[in-house]
Write an enzyme that holds these catalytic residues in place. Structure first.
Site, short mmCIF file in Angstrom:
data_model
loop_
_atom_site.label_atom_id
_atom_site.label_comp_id
_atom_site.label_asym_id
_atom_site.label_seq_id
_atom_site.Cartn_x
_atom_site.Cartn_y
_atom_site.Cartn_z
N SER A 109 3.61 -82.08 58.78
CA SER A 109 2.42 -81.96 59.62
C SER A 109 2.61 -80.88 60.69
O SER A 109 3.74 -80.61 61.12
CB SER A 109 2.18 -83.32 60.30
OG SER A 109 1.25 -83.21 61.35
N TYR A 132 -3.87 -77.50 61.18
CA TYR A 132 -5.21 -77.60 61.75
C TYR A 132 -5.66 -76.19 62.12
O TYR A 132 -4.84 -75.29 62.28
CB TYR A 132 -5.19 -78.49 63.00
CG TYR A 132 -4.88 -79.94 62.71
CD1 TYR A 132 -5.81 -80.74 62.05
CD2 TYR A 132 -3.67 -80.52 63.10
CE1 TYR A 132 -5.54 -82.09 61.79
CE2 TYR A 132 -3.41 -81.86 62.84
CZ TYR A 132 -4.34 -82.63 62.20
OH TYR A 132 -4.08 -83.95 61.94
N THR A 158 -6.38 -79.58 57.09
CA THR A 158 -7.08 -80.85 57.31
C THR A 158 -8.42 -80.56 57.97
O THR A 158 -8.47 -79.92 59.03
CB THR A 158 -6.21 -81.78 58.17
OG1 THR A 158 -5.02 -82.05 57.45
CG2 THR A 158 -6.91 -83.10 58.46
N LYS A 254 -7.93 -80.99 52.92
CA LYS A 254 -7.74 -82.44 53.02
C LYS A 254 -8.85 -83.03 53.88
O LYS A 254 -9.00 -82.63 55.04
CB LYS A 254 -6.37 -82.73 53.63
CG LYS A 254 -6.09 -84.20 53.90
CD LYS A 254 -4.62 -84.38 54.28
CE LYS A 254 -4.26 -85.81 54.60
NZ LYS A 254 -4.65 -86.20 55.94
N HIS A 278 -8.57 -89.86 56.32
CA HIS A 278 -7.47 -89.85 57.29
C HIS A 278 -6.98 -91.28 57.56
O HIS A 278 -6.64 -91.65 58.68
CB HIS A 278 -7.96 -89.20 58.59
CG HIS A 278 -6.92 -88.37 59.29
ND1 HIS A 278 -7.00 -87.00 59.35
CD2 HIS A 278 -5.82 -88.68 60.00
CE1 HIS A 278 -5.99 -86.53 60.06
NE2 HIS A 278 -5.26 -87.54 60.46
C1 LIG Z 1 0.60 -92.39 61.86
C2 LIG Z 1 -0.22 -91.43 61.05
C3 LIG Z 1 -0.19 -90.08 61.36
C4 LIG Z 1 -0.94 -89.17 60.61
N1 LIG Z 1 -0.85 -87.83 60.91
C5 LIG Z 1 -1.54 -86.94 60.16
C6 LIG Z 1 -1.44 -85.54 60.43
O1 LIG Z 1 -0.74 -85.11 61.34
N2 LIG Z 1 -2.17 -84.69 59.65
C7 LIG Z 1 -2.97 -85.14 58.63
O2 LIG Z 1 -3.62 -84.35 57.96
N3 LIG Z 1 -3.06 -86.46 58.35
C8 LIG Z 1 -2.37 -87.36 59.08
N4 LIG Z 1 -2.46 -88.70 58.78
C9 LIG Z 1 -3.27 -89.14 57.61
C10 LIG Z 1 -2.44 -89.22 56.33
O3 LIG Z 1 -2.02 -87.95 55.90
C11 LIG Z 1 -3.23 -89.88 55.19
O4 LIG Z 1 -4.45 -89.19 55.01
C12 LIG Z 1 -3.51 -91.36 55.47
O5 LIG Z 1 -2.44 -91.97 56.13
C13 LIG Z 1 -3.79 -92.10 54.17
O6 LIG Z 1 -4.12 -93.43 54.41
P1 LIG Z 1 -3.05 -94.64 54.30
O7 LIG Z 1 -2.22 -94.59 55.55
O8 LIG Z 1 -3.92 -95.85 54.25
O9 LIG Z 1 -2.26 -94.42 53.06
C14 LIG Z 1 -1.74 -89.63 59.53
C15 LIG Z 1 -1.74 -90.99 59.22
C16 LIG Z 1 -0.99 -91.89 59.96
C17 LIG Z 1 -1.01 -93.35 59.58
#
Ligand SMILES: Cc1cc2nc3c(=O)[nH]c(=O)nc-3n(C[C@H](O)[C@H](O)[C@H](O)COP(=O)(O)O)c2cc1C
Length: 381
Positions: A109, A132, A158, A254, A278
């Protein structure tokens, strides 16, 4: 409860909850507003049932897939997530190493706590760099150049986060980077001294994708200020088309959720899209990726690689998404709770459990390879 007592998502979540201070656990576990979308993401998989074919003579099962020009040994990957060294002191290092061992892809990330270059050196699997869109176009180009130089295979922009979601659990605990805990939040750290000792014994917390670019006055990056001050809410398709052309390689969006947007992604030359909300952390009330998958695969699946994430907790969830036409499926909290529970061995155990669940279910479905899965394997209720 120990790692070997963890047999599924719920066990990892329980162990993570035991180890992490409340504000950090709730940062991972929480979502936006009433968390309706978060709950729907997993519930959506229960709207259809698998239909097994019998007596197919399945001797061996091949779980490999090709997605965005990458050969993965498994049909799932570790989606990019922020701040991993807060969850376990090894953070992205553990995830990169585990994903590499299993021959799958992982994402670093923009808000990662290990540099994309270091992660690239650790993992033998393909690496995605999630970023981003910043107001400063020079910074966007600089980040792409850095990723290219490091050998990142796929850029992932994203597009569902032009502003931060309303995470009320974080407001209640005062979770923010840098920490700005309220009294209740501090008390929750005090009852987990093991986490604190570990965290402070290891190298200082930083955001290496950003810290050479971003000066937030005190030298620390406030994440909420990053979203409000650094990111560009006016980002549009023309801007992204320019980035795709500039990257001149595999590029993925994404957070695409409509057929119209999926078609535009094809038009501007993207290699892949991830249907995603997300993890329910941005727009609450938005549709689950699984509910939206068939419609988008039908519209663009022959021209772009369609992936999905959100709510995946079981091998059968992955099978259902693949049956509808997803090329691969992203995991988020599934591996994060395992990371928080036990570091790299935790992530490895989680990936192995997911792998073996899929392999077993493939046998029970009468499928020897991922290409054998199709919509004829599914019935919606
Ligand atoms: C703690 C946390 C931090 C995340 N940080 C990012 C991020 O920095 N960039 C991003 O595109 N998605 C981020 N996501 C989203 C994940 O990439 C993903 O889309 C999502 O967790 C999928 O759902 P799930 O947790 O139910 O599997 C984050 C999700 C969580 C839980």
């Amino acid at each position: 409860m120990r790692l070997h007592d963890c047999h599924n998502f719920h066990d990892f979540r329980r162990l993570a909850k035991r180890r992490l201070p409340g504000p950090i656990f709730n940062y991972i576990d929480g979502a936006a507003d009433d968390e309706v979308t978060y709950r729907r993401n997993t519930a959506a998989f229960e709207t259809c049932d698998l239909l097994p074919s019998v007596l197919r003579g399945v001797q061996t099962v091949d779980l490999s897939v090709s997605v965005m020009g990458q050969r993965l040994a498994l049909p799932f990957y570790c989606s990019p997530t922020a701040l991993q060294r807060l969850f376990h002191h090894d953070g992205e290092r553990a995830v990169a190493a585990a994903a590499g061992k299993f021959g799958t892809m992982f994402g670093v990330s923009s808000l990662g706590t290990v540099s994309l270059e270091e992660a690239r050196a650790i993992s033998s699997g393909p690496q995605v760099y999630q970023f981003y869109f910043h107001r400063d176009r020079g910074l966007n180009r600089e980040m792409m150049a850095r990723a290219k130089e490091a050998g990142v295979e796929v850029m992932m922009l994203t597009v569902d986060s032009i502003t931060g979601g309303n995470r009320e659990r974080d407001k209640r605990t005062g979770f923010a980077i840098p920490f700005r805990l309220n009294a209740a939040g501090i008390a929750q750290f005090a009852v987990k001294p093991g986490w604190a000792i570990n965290h402070f014994r290891h190298e200082k917390f930083k955001l290496p994708q950003l810290d050479s670019h971003v000066d937030m006055g005190s030298g620390t990056v406030s994440i909420s200020r990053y979203f409000t001050e650094m990111l560009d809410p006016s980002m549009n398709w023309d801007d992204v088309a320019e980035m795709v052309a500039h990257w001149n390689g595999r590029f993925c969006l994404k957070g695409v959720m409509t057929v119209e947007d999926a078609k535009r992604a094809v038009d501007i030359g993207c290699t892949g899209i991830v249907l995603s909300n997300h993890g329910g952390r941005q727009l609450d009330g938005s549709r689950s990726a699984f509910d939206q998958l068939a419609e988008i695969v039908d519209a663009v699946g022959d021209r772009i690689d369609v992936m999905m994430d959100g709510g995946v907790q079981r091998g059968t969830h992955v099978l259902k998404a693949l049956s509808l036409g997803a090329k691969a499926v992203g995991l988020g909290r599934y591996y994060l709770f395992a990371l928080a529970a036990a570091g790299q061995p935790g992530v490895e155990r989680a990936l192995e459990l997911m792998r073996s669940e899929i392999e077993r279910s493939m046998r029970l479905m009468g499928c020897a390879e991922i290409g054998d899965l199709s919509r004829s394997n599914l019935r919606f209720r």
